[in-house]
Each structure stands twice: as structure tokens, then as C-alpha cells.
Design a protein around this motif. Structure first.
Motif, PDB file in Angstrom:
ATOM      1  N   PHE A   1       0.820  -1.209   0.000  1.00  0.00           N
ATOM      2  CA  PHE A   1       0.000   0.000   0.000  1.00  0.00           C
ATOM      3  C   PHE A   1       0.858   1.264   0.000  1.00  0.00           C
ATOM      4  O   PHE A   1       0.428   2.298  -0.515  1.00  0.00           O
ATOM      5  CB  PHE A   1      -0.992  -0.019   1.160  1.00  0.00           C
ATOM      6  CG  PHE A   1      -2.172  -0.906   0.892  1.00  0.00           C
ATOM      7  CD1 PHE A   1      -3.163  -0.522  -0.004  1.00  0.00           C
ATOM      8  CD2 PHE A   1      -2.283  -2.137   1.506  1.00  0.00           C
ATOM      9  CE1 PHE A   1      -4.242  -1.344  -0.280  1.00  0.00           C
ATOM     10  CE2 PHE A   1      -3.362  -2.968   1.246  1.00  0.00           C
ATOM     11  CZ  PHE A   1      -4.346  -2.575   0.347  1.00  0.00           C
TER      12      PHE A   1
ATOM     13  N   LEU B   1       1.616   1.859  -3.621  1.00  0.00           N
ATOM     14  CA  LEU B   1       0.447   2.439  -4.281  1.00  0.00           C
ATOM     15  C   LEU B   1       0.247   3.903  -3.892  1.00  0.00           C
ATOM     16  O   LEU B   1      -0.112   4.731  -4.733  1.00  0.00           O
ATOM     17  CB  LEU B   1      -0.808   1.637  -3.947  1.00  0.00           C
ATOM     18  CG  LEU B   1      -0.860   0.198  -4.454  1.00  0.00           C
ATOM     19  CD1 LEU B   1      -2.126  -0.494  -3.953  1.00  0.00           C
ATOM     20  CD2 LEU B   1      -0.799   0.166  -5.969  1.00  0.00           C
TER      21      LEU B   1
ATOM     22  N   PHE C   1      -1.300   7.588 -10.127  1.00  0.00           N
ATOM     23  CA  PHE C   1      -2.634   7.170  -9.679  1.00  0.00           C
ATOM     24  C   PHE C   1      -3.461   8.391  -9.289  1.00  0.00           C
ATOM     25  O   PHE C   1      -2.931   9.460  -8.996  1.00  0.00           O
ATOM     26  CB  PHE C   1      -2.543   6.225  -8.490  1.00  0.00           C
ATOM     27  CG  PHE C   1      -2.031   4.852  -8.818  1.00  0.00           C
ATOM     28  CD1 PHE C   1      -1.691   4.483 -10.107  1.00  0.00           C
ATOM     29  CD2 PHE C   1      -1.881   3.914  -7.827  1.00  0.00           C
ATOM     30  CE1 PHE C   1      -1.229   3.220 -10.404  1.00  0.00           C
ATOM     31  CE2 PHE C   1      -1.414   2.635  -8.110  1.00  0.00           C
ATOM     32  CZ  PHE C   1      -1.090   2.297  -9.401  1.00  0.00           C
ATOM     33  N   ALA C   2      -4.770   8.219  -9.258  1.00  0.00           N
ATOM     34  CA  ALA C   2      -5.670   9.293  -8.822  1.00  0.00           C
ATOM     35  C   ALA C   2      -5.391   9.636  -7.363  1.00  0.00           C
ATOM     36  O   ALA C   2      -5.012   8.761  -6.569  1.00  0.00           O
ATOM     37  CB  ALA C   2      -7.119   8.854  -8.990  1.00  0.00           C
ATOM     38  N   GLN C   3      -5.582  10.898  -7.026  1.00  0.00           N
ATOM     39  CA  GLN C   3      -5.292  11.332  -5.661  1.00  0.00           C
ATOM     40  C   GLN C   3      -6.159  10.618  -4.634  1.00  0.00           C
ATOM     41  O   GLN C   3      -5.698  10.299  -3.540  1.00  0.00           O
ATOM     42  CB  GLN C   3      -5.457  12.839  -5.545  1.00  0.00           C
ATOM     43  CG  GLN C   3      -4.364  13.607  -6.245  1.00  0.00           C
ATOM     44  CD  GLN C   3      -4.493  15.100  -6.043  1.00  0.00           C
ATOM     45  OE1 GLN C   3      -5.440  15.582  -5.433  1.00  0.00           O
ATOM     46  NE2 GLN C   3      -3.534  15.851  -6.569  1.00  0.00           N
ATOM     47  N   SER C   4      -7.403  10.337  -4.984  1.00  0.00           N
ATOM     48  CA  SER C   4      -8.277   9.639  -4.035  1.00  0.00           C
ATOM     49  C   SER C   4      -7.768   8.222  -3.763  1.00  0.00           C
ATOM     50  O   SER C   4      -7.784   7.762  -2.618  1.00  0.00           O
ATOM     51  CB  SER C   4      -9.710   9.602  -4.563  1.00  0.00           C
ATOM     52  OG  SER C   4      -9.761   8.956  -5.817  1.00  0.00           O
ATOM     53  N   SER C   5      -7.287   7.543  -4.788  1.00  0.00           N
ATOM     54  CA  SER C   5      -6.724   6.198  -4.609  1.00  0.00           C
ATOM     55  C   SER C   5      -5.467   6.250  -3.753  1.00  0.00           C
ATOM     56  O   SER C   5      -5.242   5.375  -2.910  1.00  0.00           O
ATOM     57  CB  SER C   5      -6.379   5.568  -5.959  1.00  0.00           C
ATOM     58  OG  SER C   5      -7.523   5.430  -6.739  1.00  0.00           O
ATOM     59  N   ARG C   6      -4.667   7.266  -3.974  1.00  0.00           N
ATOM     60  CA  ARG C   6      -3.440   7.412  -3.200  1.00  0.00           C
ATOM     61  C   ARG C   6      -3.751   7.683  -1.728  1.00  0.00           C
ATOM     62  O   ARG C   6      -3.090   7.150  -0.836  1.00  0.00           O
ATOM     63  CB  ARG C   6      -2.577   8.525  -3.779  1.00  0.00           C
ATOM     64  CG  ARG C   6      -2.041   8.181  -5.158  1.00  0.00           C
ATOM     65  CD  ARG C   6      -1.213   9.279  -5.742  1.00  0.00           C
ATOM     66  NE  ARG C   6      -0.034   9.470  -4.927  1.00  0.00           N
ATOM     67  CZ  ARG C   6       0.625  10.622  -4.851  1.00  0.00           C
ATOM     68  NH1 ARG C   6       0.236  11.670  -5.531  1.00  0.00           N
ATOM     69  NH2 ARG C   6       1.691  10.718  -4.089  1.00  0.00           N
TER      70      ARG C   6
ATOM     71  N   ILE D   1      -6.495   6.774  -0.059  1.00  0.00           N
ATOM     72  CA  ILE D   1      -7.009   5.538   0.536  1.00  0.00           C
ATOM     73  C   ILE D   1      -5.855   4.575   0.816  1.00  0.00           C
ATOM     74  O   ILE D   1      -5.785   3.969   1.889  1.00  0.00           O
ATOM     75  CB  ILE D   1      -8.078   4.903  -0.375  1.00  0.00           C
ATOM     76  CG1 ILE D   1      -9.327   5.781  -0.380  1.00  0.00           C
ATOM     77  CG2 ILE D   1      -8.405   3.486   0.066  1.00  0.00           C
ATOM     78  CD1 ILE D   1     -10.347   5.417  -1.434  1.00  0.00           C
ATOM     79  N   SER D   2      -4.929   4.458  -0.131  1.00  0.00           N
ATOM     80  CA  SER D   2      -3.756   3.603   0.073  1.00  0.00           C
ATOM     81  C   SER D   2      -2.921   4.098   1.245  1.00  0.00           C
ATOM     82  O   SER D   2      -2.401   3.299   2.030  1.00  0.00           O
ATOM     83  CB  SER D   2      -2.903   3.555  -1.193  1.00  0.00           C
ATOM     84  OG  SER D   2      -3.614   2.969  -2.243  1.00  0.00           O
TER      85      SER D   2
END
Length: 126
Positions: free
Chosen positions: A87, A90, A96-101, A103-104
Motif C-alpha cells: 500500500f 500504491l 494514480f488518482a489522488q483519491s486512490s493514493r 485511501i492507500s
């Protein structure tokens, strides 16, 4: 020989773990938008290598087998460590999208807390 050096290895391991987590958080927020410099991509690998080395030395010094019933906490801790690393990778990917980053990032810090809890409490899981 390892028994005499146990306290030094233990304190080094704790210091490296603390530094690894703090440095990950620093790098994540400092370089959330901008590209990380080369030193910020190399230093974590050096710290984590020494962290792993001191962890192995501690397991050998204490004769803890992560695949046995008595050392099951160490096996789970290693699984949490792998998830922490995955994670973190990630979270640091700027493609990657900021929201995915984000959450990771949150999951990564949760895994770090789980690793610390497992190390402190050493629960018997089986």
C-alpha cells in the motif's frame, strides 16, 4: 553472541521502524503533488533493508519461528508488513488518482499500526 547484542538490536529495530513510518508520512505529504528527488526514492530502501535485517536477527536471537504456533504473531506481523509495503507503493505512485493514493495512504498507516500492535502484544493466534 546474538543474546549479548539483543538489546542493541532491539532498540535499533525500534528506531528504524519509527524512522521508516515517520519518513513515509513525510514523503507522502511533502511530495504528494511534486516529483520526489532521487534521495527520497533511495533512502527508504536502505532504511527498510536494515529494518528487515534487524528483525531477522531478533527472530534468530529469540528463536522465534513465524511458522510455528508460538510464533504465529510474527507470521501475521510479516503479512502486515507485506501489506504495508504494497500500500505504500500504491500511495507513492503519482500516476494514480489522488483519491486512490489517499485511501492507500490510510490503509498503509493502518497496517503500520497493526505491525506495531503485533510486536508489542504478541498475541497467541492459534
Amino acid at each position: 553472541m546474538l543474546a549479548e547484542a539483543y538489546m542493541g538490536i532491539k532498540h535499533t529495530h525500534i528506531m528504524l521502524a519509527f524512522f521508516s513510518i515517520i519518513f513515509f508520512n513525510f514523503r507522502f505529504w511533502k511530495y504528494f503533488i511534486v516529483k520526489r528527488p532521487k534521495w527520497a526514492r533511495i533512502v527508504p530502501h536502505v532504511v527498510d533493508t536494515f529494518l528487515l535485517l534487524t528483525g531477522v536477527l531478533l527472530a534468530v536471537a529469540l528463536s522465534v519461528n513465524p511458522f510455528s504456533m508460538a510464533g504465529s504473531w510474527l507470521g501475521v506481523k510479516l503479512i502486515f508488513m507485506v501489506l504495508y509495503i504494497a500500500f505504500a507503493v500504491l500511495a507513492m505512485r503519482q500516476s494514480f488518482a489522488q483519491s486512490s493514493r489517499l485511501i492507500s495512504y490510510l490503509i498503509c498507516n493502518s497496517m503500520a499500526m497493526a505491525v506495531i500492535w503485533m510486536a508489542m502484544m504478541k498475541p497467541q493466534l492459534f
